[in-house]
Scaffold this motif. Sequence first.
Motif, PDB file in Angstrom:
ATOM      1  N   GLU A  36       0.822  -1.142   0.152  1.00  0.00           N
ATOM      2  CA  GLU A  36       0.090   0.040  -0.076  1.00  0.00           C
ATOM      3  C   GLU A  36       0.929   1.205  -0.132  1.00  0.00           C
ATOM      4  O   GLU A  36       1.605   1.596   0.652  1.00  0.00           O
ATOM      5  CB  GLU A  36      -0.732  -0.082   1.375  1.00  0.00           C
ATOM      6  N   TYR A  37       0.779   1.955  -0.960  1.00  0.00           N
ATOM      7  CA  TYR A  37       1.399   3.253  -1.346  1.00  0.00           C
ATOM      8  C   TYR A  37       0.551   4.526  -0.784  1.00  0.00           C
ATOM      9  O   TYR A  37      -0.613   4.472  -0.832  1.00  0.00           O
ATOM     10  CB  TYR A  37       1.719   3.569  -2.622  1.00  0.00           C
ATOM     11  N   SER A  38       1.434   5.674  -0.148  1.00  0.00           N
ATOM     12  CA  SER A  38       0.530   6.782   0.194  1.00  0.00           C
ATOM     13  C   SER A  38       0.220   7.538  -1.007  1.00  0.00           C
ATOM     14  O   SER A  38       0.608   7.590  -1.993  1.00  0.00           O
ATOM     15  CB  SER A  38       1.447   7.620   0.960  1.00  0.00           C
ATOM     16  N   THR A  39      -0.892   8.277  -0.984  1.00  0.00           N
ATOM     17  CA  THR A  39      -1.108   9.102  -2.053  1.00  0.00           C
ATOM     18  C   THR A  39      -0.916  10.599  -1.993  1.00  0.00           C
ATOM     19  O   THR A  39      -0.300  10.813  -0.750  1.00  0.00           O
ATOM     20  CB  THR A  39      -2.938   9.026  -1.693  1.00  0.00           C
ATOM     21  N   GLU A  40      -1.102  11.431  -2.880  1.00  0.00           N
ATOM     22  CA  GLU A  40      -0.505  12.578  -2.635  1.00  0.00           C
ATOM     23  C   GLU A  40      -1.216  13.511  -1.567  1.00  0.00           C
ATOM     24  O   GLU A  40      -0.558  14.092  -0.985  1.00  0.00           O
ATOM     25  CB  GLU A  40      -0.798  13.402  -3.984  1.00  0.00           C
ATOM     26  N   GLU A  41      -2.584  13.122  -1.227  1.00  0.00           N
ATOM     27  CA  GLU A  41      -3.322  13.981  -0.172  1.00  0.00           C
ATOM     28  C   GLU A  41      -2.680  13.420   1.066  1.00  0.00           C
ATOM     29  O   GLU A  41      -2.564  14.361   2.039  1.00  0.00           O
ATOM     30  CB  GLU A  41      -4.435  13.428  -0.356  1.00  0.00           C
ATOM     31  N   GLU A  42      -2.137  12.501   1.302  1.00  0.00           N
ATOM     32  CA  GLU A  42      -1.616  11.988   2.473  1.00  0.00           C
ATOM     33  C   GLU A  42      -0.587  12.740   2.815  1.00  0.00           C
ATOM     34  O   GLU A  42      -0.129  13.059   3.771  1.00  0.00           O
ATOM     35  CB  GLU A  42      -1.561  10.424   2.795  1.00  0.00           C
ATOM     36  N   GLU A  43       0.511  12.705   1.676  1.00  0.00           N
ATOM     37  CA  GLU A  43       1.727  13.240   1.834  1.00  0.00           C
ATOM     38  C   GLU A  43       1.709  14.809   2.163  1.00  0.00           C
ATOM     39  O   GLU A  43       2.278  15.441   2.814  1.00  0.00           O
ATOM     40  CB  GLU A  43       2.609  13.119   0.462  1.00  0.00           C
ATOM     41  N   GLU A  44       0.492  15.571   1.493  1.00  0.00           N
ATOM     42  CA  GLU A  44       0.450  16.883   1.604  1.00  0.00           C
ATOM     43  C   GLU A  44      -0.027  17.274   3.261  1.00  0.00           C
ATOM     44  O   GLU A  44       0.253  18.096   3.912  1.00  0.00           O
ATOM     45  CB  GLU A  44      -0.736  17.579   0.732  1.00  0.00           C
ATOM     46  N   GLU A  45      -1.031  16.205   3.603  1.00  0.00           N
ATOM     47  CA  GLU A  45      -1.433  16.337   5.100  1.00  0.00           C
ATOM     48  C   GLU A  45      -0.371  16.262   6.024  1.00  0.00           C
ATOM     49  O   GLU A  45      -0.255  16.738   7.091  1.00  0.00           O
ATOM     50  CB  GLU A  45      -2.551  15.268   5.174  1.00  0.00           C
ATOM     51  N   ALA A  46       0.823  15.140   6.029  1.00  0.00           N
ATOM     52  CA  ALA A  46       1.864  15.097   6.799  1.00  0.00           C
ATOM     53  C   ALA A  46       2.688  16.272   6.685  1.00  0.00           C
ATOM     54  O   ALA A  46       3.099  16.622   7.673  1.00  0.00           O
ATOM     55  CB  ALA A  46       2.576  13.810   6.226  1.00  0.00           C
ATOM     56  N   LYS A  47       2.714  16.869   5.417  1.00  0.00           N
ATOM     57  CA  LYS A  47       3.876  18.120   5.311  1.00  0.00           C
ATOM     58  C   LYS A  47       3.019  19.250   6.135  1.00  0.00           C
ATOM     59  O   LYS A  47       3.645  20.089   6.711  1.00  0.00           O
ATOM     60  CB  LYS A  47       3.790  18.308   3.659  1.00  0.00           C
ATOM     61  N   GLU A  48       1.616  19.365   6.022  1.00  0.00           N
ATOM     62  CA  GLU A  48       0.876  20.506   6.816  1.00  0.00           C
ATOM     63  C   GLU A  48       1.173  20.071   8.162  1.00  0.00           C
ATOM     64  O   GLU A  48       1.487  21.131   8.904  1.00  0.00           O
ATOM     65  CB  GLU A  48      -0.639  20.507   6.367  1.00  0.00           C
ATOM     66  N   GLN A  49       1.021  18.933   8.844  1.00  0.00           N
ATOM     67  CA  GLN A  49       1.252  18.534  10.018  1.00  0.00           C
ATOM     68  C   GLN A  49       2.619  19.202  10.719  1.00  0.00           C
ATOM     69  O   GLN A  49       2.824  19.472  11.884  1.00  0.00           O
ATOM     70  CB  GLN A  49       0.747  17.290  10.557  1.00  0.00           C
TER      71      GLN A  49
END
Length: 81
Positions: A36-49
Amino acid sequence: MEKDNFQQLELEKSGPSKRTTPRRIIHFADGDIMEEYSTEEEEEEAKEQRTNSTLDPSKLAWGPYLWFCAGQIARTSFSRL
């Protein structure tokens, strides 16, 4: 022969491929494996956090602290929609 040379040239032009690591690997009882790979949305959320965590609310005055809390409440309530 020409086709092999063409493919090799294309690979050299593209350079090293960016290899992504799976976020998690699921092993099934029958021996199958699913990555299971992360999506772009999850990467953006992690960056915001990461960027939001740099602000220390305990060092703020009352006014900015209340604005910070209101922003956090709004951000979490809209992200749950």
